[in-house]
Write a protein that holds these residues in place. Sequence first.
Motif, PDB file in Angstrom:
ATOM      1  N   MET A   1       0.862  -1.177   0.000  1.00  0.00           N
ATOM      2  CA  MET A   1       0.000   0.000   0.000  1.00  0.00           C
ATOM      3  C   MET A   1       0.897   1.225   0.000  1.00  0.00           C
ATOM      4  O   MET A   1       1.572   1.536   0.984  1.00  0.00           O
ATOM      5  N   ALA A   2       0.927   1.909  -1.138  1.00  0.00           N
ATOM      6  CA  ALA A   2       1.842   3.033  -1.325  1.00  0.00           C
ATOM      7  C   ALA A   2       1.081   4.358  -1.307  1.00  0.00           C
ATOM      8  O   ALA A   2       0.084   4.516  -2.014  1.00  0.00           O
ATOM      9  N   PHE A   3       1.568   5.276  -0.499  1.00  0.00           N
ATOM     10  CA  PHE A   3       0.990   6.618  -0.427  1.00  0.00           C
ATOM     11  C   PHE A   3       1.823   7.565  -1.293  1.00  0.00           C
ATOM     12  O   PHE A   3       3.044   7.655  -1.131  1.00  0.00           O
ATOM     13  N   LEU A   4       1.154   8.262  -2.196  1.00  0.00           N
ATOM     14  CA  LEU A   4       1.811   9.181  -3.124  1.00  0.00           C
ATOM     15  C   LEU A   4       1.427  10.608  -2.765  1.00  0.00           C
ATOM     16  O   LEU A   4       0.323  11.054  -3.068  1.00  0.00           O
ATOM     17  N   PRO A   5       2.321  11.358  -2.108  1.00  0.00           N
ATOM     18  CA  PRO A   5       1.958  12.722  -1.689  1.00  0.00           C
ATOM     19  C   PRO A   5       1.969  13.697  -2.864  1.00  0.00           C
ATOM     20  O   PRO A   5       2.637  13.475  -3.877  1.00  0.00           O
ATOM     21  N   GLN A   6       1.231  14.784  -2.710  1.00  0.00           N
ATOM     22  CA  GLN A   6       1.307  15.902  -3.623  1.00  0.00           C
ATOM     23  C   GLN A   6       2.373  16.872  -3.118  1.00  0.00           C
ATOM     24  O   GLN A   6       2.451  17.134  -1.914  1.00  0.00           O
ATOM     25  N   PRO A   7       3.199  17.417  -4.012  1.00  0.00           N
ATOM     26  CA  PRO A   7       4.222  18.373  -3.557  1.00  0.00           C
ATOM     27  C   PRO A   7       3.579  19.587  -2.902  1.00  0.00           C
ATOM     28  O   PRO A   7       2.582  20.126  -3.389  1.00  0.00           O
ATOM     29  N   THR A   8       4.137  20.016  -1.788  1.00  0.00           N
ATOM     30  CA  THR A   8       3.674  21.238  -1.132  1.00  0.00           C
ATOM     31  C   THR A   8       4.381  22.438  -1.751  1.00  0.00           C
ATOM     32  O   THR A   8       5.333  22.298  -2.530  1.00  0.00           O
ATOM     33  N   ALA A   9       3.921  23.634  -1.393  1.00  0.00           N
ATOM     34  CA  ALA A   9       4.523  24.849  -1.938  1.00  0.00           C
ATOM     35  C   ALA A   9       5.997  24.941  -1.569  1.00  0.00           C
ATOM     36  O   ALA A   9       6.831  25.412  -2.360  1.00  0.00           O
ATOM     37  N   ASP A  10       6.354  24.496  -0.374  1.00  0.00           N
ATOM     38  CA  ASP A  10       7.750  24.562   0.067  1.00  0.00           C
ATOM     39  C   ASP A  10       8.637  23.593  -0.709  1.00  0.00           C
ATOM     40  O   ASP A  10       9.849  23.823  -0.834  1.00  0.00           O
ATOM     41  N   VAL A 190      -1.703  -1.201  -3.976  1.00  0.00           N
ATOM     42  CA  VAL A 190      -2.641  -0.097  -3.795  1.00  0.00           C
ATOM     43  C   VAL A 190      -1.830   1.193  -3.751  1.00  0.00           C
ATOM     44  O   VAL A 190      -0.933   1.336  -2.918  1.00  0.00           O
ATOM     45  N   VAL A 191      -2.127   2.114  -4.638  1.00  0.00           N
ATOM     46  CA  VAL A 191      -1.462   3.417  -4.656  1.00  0.00           C
ATOM     47  C   VAL A 191      -2.538   4.484  -4.485  1.00  0.00           C
ATOM     48  O   VAL A 191      -3.466   4.561  -5.297  1.00  0.00           O
ATOM     49  N   LEU A 192      -2.440   5.266  -3.432  1.00  0.00           N
ATOM     50  CA  LEU A 192      -3.415   6.334  -3.242  1.00  0.00           C
ATOM     51  C   LEU A 192      -2.719   7.604  -2.794  1.00  0.00           C
ATOM     52  O   LEU A 192      -1.620   7.551  -2.212  1.00  0.00           O
ATOM     53  N   GLN A 193      -3.345   8.712  -3.104  1.00  0.00           N
ATOM     54  CA  GLN A 193      -2.768   9.986  -2.685  1.00  0.00           C
ATOM     55  C   GLN A 193      -2.648  10.009  -1.171  1.00  0.00           C
ATOM     56  O   GLN A 193      -3.577   9.644  -0.447  1.00  0.00           O
ATOM     57  N   SER A 194      -1.505  10.427  -0.687  1.00  0.00           N
ATOM     58  CA  SER A 194      -1.327  10.569   0.753  1.00  0.00           C
ATOM     59  C   SER A 194      -2.284  11.636   1.270  1.00  0.00           C
ATOM     60  O   SER A 194      -2.415  12.706   0.660  1.00  0.00           O
ATOM     61  N   PRO A 195      -3.009  11.389   2.373  1.00  0.00           N
ATOM     62  CA  PRO A 195      -3.911  12.409   2.908  1.00  0.00           C
ATOM     63  C   PRO A 195      -3.160  13.720   3.142  1.00  0.00           C
ATOM     64  O   PRO A 195      -2.160  13.739   3.877  1.00  0.00           O
ATOM     65  N   PRO A 196      -3.590  14.800   2.519  1.00  0.00           N
ATOM     66  CA  PRO A 196      -2.847  16.058   2.641  1.00  0.00           C
ATOM     67  C   PRO A 196      -3.197  16.825   3.906  1.00  0.00           C
ATOM     68  O   PRO A 196      -4.200  16.533   4.571  1.00  0.00           O
ATOM     69  N   GLU A 197      -2.376  17.798   4.223  1.00  0.00           N
ATOM     70  CA  GLU A 197      -2.713  18.756   5.273  1.00  0.00           C
ATOM     71  C   GLU A 197      -3.783  19.675   4.707  1.00  0.00           C
ATOM     72  O   GLU A 197      -3.509  20.496   3.837  1.00  0.00           O
ATOM     73  N   ALA A 198      -4.994  19.544   5.152  1.00  0.00           N
ATOM     74  CA  ALA A 198      -6.110  20.316   4.612  1.00  0.00           C
ATOM     75  C   ALA A 198      -7.224  20.372   5.643  1.00  0.00           C
ATOM     76  O   ALA A 198      -7.195  19.662   6.645  1.00  0.00           O
ATOM     77  N   ARG A 199      -8.197  21.224   5.392  1.00  0.00           N
ATOM     78  CA  ARG A 199      -9.362  21.321   6.262  1.00  0.00           C
ATOM     79  C   ARG A 199     -10.618  20.807   5.567  1.00  0.00           C
ATOM     80  O   ARG A 199     -11.538  20.339   6.217  1.00  0.00           O
ATOM     81  N   ALA A 200     -10.639  20.928   4.232  1.00  0.00           N
ATOM     82  CA  ALA A 200     -11.815  20.490   3.478  1.00  0.00           C
ATOM     83  C   ALA A 200     -11.830  18.973   3.368  1.00  0.00           C
ATOM     84  O   ALA A 200     -10.775  18.329   3.360  1.00  0.00           O
ATOM     85  N   PRO A 201     -13.012  18.352   3.289  1.00  0.00           N
ATOM     86  CA  PRO A 201     -13.098  16.903   3.080  1.00  0.00           C
ATOM     87  C   PRO A 201     -12.373  16.491   1.807  1.00  0.00           C
ATOM     88  O   PRO A 201     -12.279  17.267   0.849  1.00  0.00           O
ATOM     89  N   GLN A 202     -11.855  15.281   1.793  1.00  0.00           N
ATOM     90  CA  GLN A 202     -11.009  14.837   0.701  1.00  0.00           C
ATOM     91  C   GLN A 202     -11.528  13.554   0.057  1.00  0.00           C
ATOM     92  O   GLN A 202     -11.985  12.645   0.740  1.00  0.00           O
ATOM     93  N   LEU A 203     -11.447  13.502  -1.259  1.00  0.00           N
ATOM     94  CA  LEU A 203     -11.595  12.273  -2.027  1.00  0.00           C
ATOM     95  C   LEU A 203     -10.231  12.011  -2.652  1.00  0.00           C
ATOM     96  O   LEU A 203      -9.798  12.744  -3.545  1.00  0.00           O
ATOM     97  N   LEU A 204      -9.532  10.987  -2.186  1.00  0.00           N
ATOM     98  CA  LEU A 204      -8.141  10.743  -2.556  1.00  0.00           C
ATOM     99  C   LEU A 204      -8.062   9.849  -3.791  1.00  0.00           C
ATOM    100  O   LEU A 204      -8.556   8.715  -3.769  1.00  0.00           O
ATOM    101  N   PRO A 205      -7.456  10.332  -4.889  1.00  0.00           N
ATOM    102  CA  PRO A 205      -7.276   9.478  -6.072  1.00  0.00           C
ATOM    103  C   PRO A 205      -6.539   8.197  -5.718  1.00  0.00           C
ATOM    104  O   PRO A 205      -5.550   8.207  -4.977  1.00  0.00           O
ATOM    105  N   THR A 206      -7.025   7.070  -6.249  1.00  0.00           N
ATOM    106  CA  THR A 206      -6.514   5.754  -5.878  1.00  0.00           C
ATOM    107  C   THR A 206      -6.422   4.862  -7.108  1.00  0.00           C
ATOM    108  O   THR A 206      -7.313   4.877  -7.961  1.00  0.00           O
ATOM    109  N   ALA A 207      -5.326   4.092  -7.190  1.00  0.00           N
ATOM    110  CA  ALA A 207      -5.164   3.090  -8.249  1.00  0.00           C
ATOM    111  C   ALA A 207      -4.792   1.766  -7.603  1.00  0.00           C
ATOM    112  O   ALA A 207      -4.011   1.740  -6.652  1.00  0.00           O
ATOM    113  N   ILE A 208      -5.361   0.677  -8.108  1.00  0.00           N
ATOM    114  CA  ILE A 208      -5.090  -0.648  -7.547  1.00  0.00           C
ATOM    115  C   ILE A 208      -4.776  -1.626  -8.675  1.00  0.00           C
ATOM    116  O   ILE A 208      -5.525  -1.725  -9.651  1.00  0.00           O
ATOM    117  N   ASP A 209      -3.684  -2.333  -8.508  1.00  0.00           N
ATOM    118  CA  ASP A 209      -3.319  -3.432  -9.407  1.00  0.00           C
ATOM    119  C   ASP A 209      -3.514  -4.747  -8.673  1.00  0.00           C
ATOM    120  O   ASP A 209      -3.112  -4.876  -7.517  1.00  0.00           O
TER     121      ASP A 209
END
Length: 634
Positions: A1-10, A190-209
């Motif tokens: 199960m791999a978490f793929l983060p989105q790059p932050t501004a920093d 299982v590859v899914l977007q790592s849960p980001p630092e956010a306040r709004a509810p999230q639907l995380l893109p996910t791919a499964i082989d």
Amino acid sequence: MAFLPQPTADERPEGAPPPQPALARLEGLEGTSLGLTGAVQGRYSREQALLDVTQGARTSASAYDPEAVPELELFGEDDGGGLITGWLAARARAETAPADVVPGLLGSRVPGGIAYAGVRGRDNVEAVAAADRTGRIAAVSLGAADDVARRARALLGDHRLVVAALPSDATGDDAVARLRRARTPGELLVVLQSPPEARAPQLLPTAIDGLAQGPGALTSRTTRLDGVVAAIDLAPTLLRHLRLPVPDEMSGQAIRAPGAPDADALRTLEGRLRVISARRFPALETLLAVWLVVLLAASIVADRRGVRFAYRTGALALLWMPSVLLLTAALRPARATEMAIVAGGSFVLGALTDRAARWPRGPLVPCAVAVVAYAVDLARGSDLVIRSLLGPNPRFGSRFYGIGNELEATLPVLLLLGLAVALMGRGRSVRSATVAGAAGATLGAVIGAGRLGADVGGVVTVGAGTAVAVLLLLPGALTAKRVVVAAAVPVLALVALAVLDLVTAGDGHFTRTVLRAEDGADLWETVTRRYELAWGQLQRGLMPFATLVALLAIAWAVRRRDRLYAPLAGDPAWQAALGGGLAAGLLGALSNDSGPVLLLFATAVLAVATIYVRGDPRLSVGEPPPPSSAGSAR
């Protein structure tokens, strides 16, 4: 199960273009199943999303005490394992929730535990997903970003399940490609977007082989929504793939991949769900603002007859609003366009209805259209309901299909108002009572059936409203026997729901939590959980004030009912509708985990009906309302 983060501004180099969205990064993976994962239920936090993955179960964030998740960090141990600091606080917090939520349950059910591979220098919060019930991780490998895929594969040699936190940039995409190339038959990736630092509810893109039905569009019996699964579905999916038993505490369902993956459809769905919450109150406020303008204009340039017309038109516009919201759900317009359609369309329909169906016949049309339209869409899989401003929002994770609390309170009152018009002038009779009972039973089946509305509380709401309406339509005196039978109707409705779900294999929430409860303790826990959630809802924000206002409005209307509803001349059908609608709101609030929300919506619809009644054109010229044919049945 791999978490793929989105790059932050920093993390982005200065002047670099914005990164591709996670869904775009995953959709290019040929031969994979694709979808979105609902992160949490209620208020979002990334730590709670990861805890839900380990639990395979969840409850509303507001049900925890404290609501905020304690700070969780990975701490490496000398033996090559790891420990999540703050875990004891997380376990203590979970024990306060009125539900079976067990942090680390997944890790404790995998023999040998779960291993973790991450990138040194990052916070590695994703390691929470690898912890067992004690907060320990079987093995930890931290190293360079370009080496994480190789280290994850190495850990897989000694552990049946590995959690990996990938780099956030192109190196992470390369790691995904390496993991896919190295995947052997029988392995699940299982590859899914790592849960980001956010306040709004999230639907995380996910791919499964590696899913048996794949590649396809991800779904599960939790969501019944093509392309969407819940975070709690990951744990049972992994355990089933490893041929390990799924514990009873896990309420998530195994992920499937029927159909074909469609990234564009996912983008369209996610885009619509993202704006629903932000547009709900503005749509209502726009309609009310237009109504206020019409009322003010009528009071200035027209006589009292014009003001009564404004009463009727505005009330009918609000009754048309639920149906118009299904239209905008299908059209998915821009914000300004949706506001214009909701306000303008509802008012045009209200004016046309008032012209075509003279007072007091107007409500029959919008009420009948709304009840039928929602029933048809629920039979089709609630495709439009979940996209409408009045439906449940899957982004918040409490419901992915069927109806939500707003419709649970609204539809029964609309049904009863439509029946009031259809049965008006017929007096009290067994026939009228039978018609009302049959209509209520039909709506209850639609709202409660696991394959349709899947709302257990809605069965009680509809049952209570229908029982009171039938009582008020039956000829003869109100006896103790009739009251007892009416009181038993919601219970009998639940029994009927159980039979319906078993016959149709509906596998709704009621079937899983009540019919499959192991003992009385499980049933009691289910009941107490609902009331604890309702009590929490009552204490939130302005809800105490709004509830008090609703109760005072009800008391005022009951006290002044003879004068307020004098235009109806005591017609039994309208009495049944108003009394049944009030019962639906009160009993629904007492039986539902959202409590006062149902009372507020039912009260609002009844207030709209009352305004329509006061729109009687005879009141503008001082004519006394003539007694109806049922005037003696007051």
